[in-house]
Scaffold this active site. Sequence first.
Site, short mmCIF file in Angstrom:
data_model
loop_
_atom_site.label_atom_id
_atom_site.label_comp_id
_atom_site.label_asym_id
_atom_site.label_seq_id
_atom_site.Cartn_x
_atom_site.Cartn_y
_atom_site.Cartn_z
N LYS A 183 0.90 -1.24 -0.16
CA LYS A 183 0.04 0.05 0.08
C LYS A 183 0.90 1.34 0.07
CE LYS A 183 -3.82 2.11 2.56
NZ LYS A 183 -4.48 2.04 3.90
N SER A 222 -9.72 1.95 3.00
CA SER A 222 -8.82 2.78 2.25
C SER A 222 -7.48 1.72 1.34
CB SER A 222 -7.95 3.74 2.88
OG SER A 222 -7.16 3.23 3.91
N SER A 266 -9.73 -0.32 7.15
CA SER A 266 -9.03 -0.32 6.07
C SER A 266 -8.41 -1.56 5.49
CB SER A 266 -8.33 0.83 5.77
OG SER A 266 -8.98 2.08 5.86
N1 GLN Z 1 -12.76 4.32 6.23
C1 GLN Z 1 -12.46 4.65 7.55
C2 GLN Z 1 -12.02 6.04 7.16
O1 GLN Z 1 -12.25 6.55 6.40
C3 GLN Z 1 -11.35 3.92 8.01
C4 GLN Z 1 -10.06 4.13 7.16
C5 GLN Z 1 -8.88 3.39 7.48
O2 GLN Z 1 -8.86 2.38 8.30
N2 GLN Z 1 -7.89 3.98 7.20
O3 GLN Z 1 -11.38 6.55 8.08
#
Ligand code: GLN
Length: 489
Positions: A79, A154, A178
């Site tokens: 990532k 994400s 994420s």
């Molecule tokens: N979807 C969540 C957010 O928008 C979690 C994101 C993540 O775990 N980095 O913050």
Amino acid sequence: MSILGATAGELVKRLDRGDVTSIDVTTAYLEAIAAADGKVNAFLHVNRDKALEQARAIDEKRRRGQCVGALGGLPVAIKDVICTQGEPTTCGSRMLERFVPPYDAHVISRLREADAVLIGRTNMDEFAMGSSTENSAYKTTSNPWDLTRTPGGSSGGSAAAVAACMAPLALGSDTGGSIRQPAGFCGVVGMKPTYGRVSRYGLVAYASSLDQIGPFANDVGGAALLLETIAGHDHRDSTSVAAAVPEYSRTVEEPLTGLRIGIAKEHFVSGLDQQVEAAIRNALEVYRSLGAEIKEVSLPHSKYAVAVYYIVAPSEASSNLARYDGVHYGHRAAHFDNMIDMYCASRAEGFGAEVKRRIMLGTYALSAGYYDAYYLKALKVRRLIRNDFDAAFREVDVIASPVAPTPAFKIGELVNDPLAMYLSDIYTISANLAGLPGISIPAGFSQTNLPIGLQLLAPPFEEERLLRAARMFERETDWHRRRPASAPG
Ligand code: GLN
């Protein structure tokens, strides 16, 4: 079996036996990327030449009879939020478009020591803020099972890369879901380790009290192998814990006897898609047939988790992201009148809309007069959420739930409805707030052939239990063996 259809564990064995070389494996994945990524868009950058060079060097080591690391020439996708020396690390943001880290993150050093091949950088929501990978400043990743849908986020690029057989393993980061949510949407295994299990040294910070790095794989064994490679103490991350790291990849095959699985009544409420609920209930039947006991538990404060998260995470983000001012770090605007104007223009140009929204939310929650009402209050409720889990884990060994309330949604469907987007993490966020490990494993498909994930949570540092429990289910089912039509091979 073809290289692309094999699990990470199978490939490592074949590499060790000399049935295939790292060049064979790496070439197969590079070809898969060339064939499929035009449609899926999982990668921001593919390290073709460097990957082949690493593969060649590992093959050479093996030929000379030298000791080869545990990943022995296996490609891993990363990532784009994890610093890798000499490779662009953009975090999906214009702000870091030209950032090339001068050092490796701890997990990258571990991968190099284990003789992994770093095949490429995967797409993500900007600074890991989002649930669909649509917040990337560079491209929109598609779900390999249905290209009109999102892969989740994400870490959507990493999940899609593994699902479409473009990498056997990938790393992601999980602050509120994420890793697990995109793993669920893409039909692969994704795991968030306990807070403190994996060093975040070199992970670009989003919300430091929640962030964890974790593995994606096409089966539970692969996740065990990758976690074993990256876990363990590192003095450069003060939250990293000096607890022994079990040999996950060996113990994962040992089923658990007398497993007690908790089901939280608060998890099965309106808003949960019926097909998702049916898949979870079927999964519980599989566990029951294996001798597990299913017990109801209560997590009464879980209804506040999303609200707490959207105070805590943006507050920490507003502080973490203050460093991107065009001077210390990041994009600097070309045109400005004075210093203040330079900061403003650089941040206005460098950050996307969702990141700006979070910075504003966080700055507001931390400002004088609101700090006690919002931030401090959120911290108190966070403790109650953790207490609920502590109480539940006195009764059960793991807690099972959906990963997300629905299967993958359409690209564009939720972009203008941030609240609906935030709710897609309703089942995953609590584990981050409580610091617990969680895993998402394939547990079925919707009528329209979209993957459905099962989430298992365990007490802190019980990753071994989680992996073994997950593997018990996987052994009885073949959901993880299915591949989308868009995958090559
Ligand atoms: N979807 C969540 C957010 O928008 C979690 C994101 C993540 O775990 N980095 O913050």
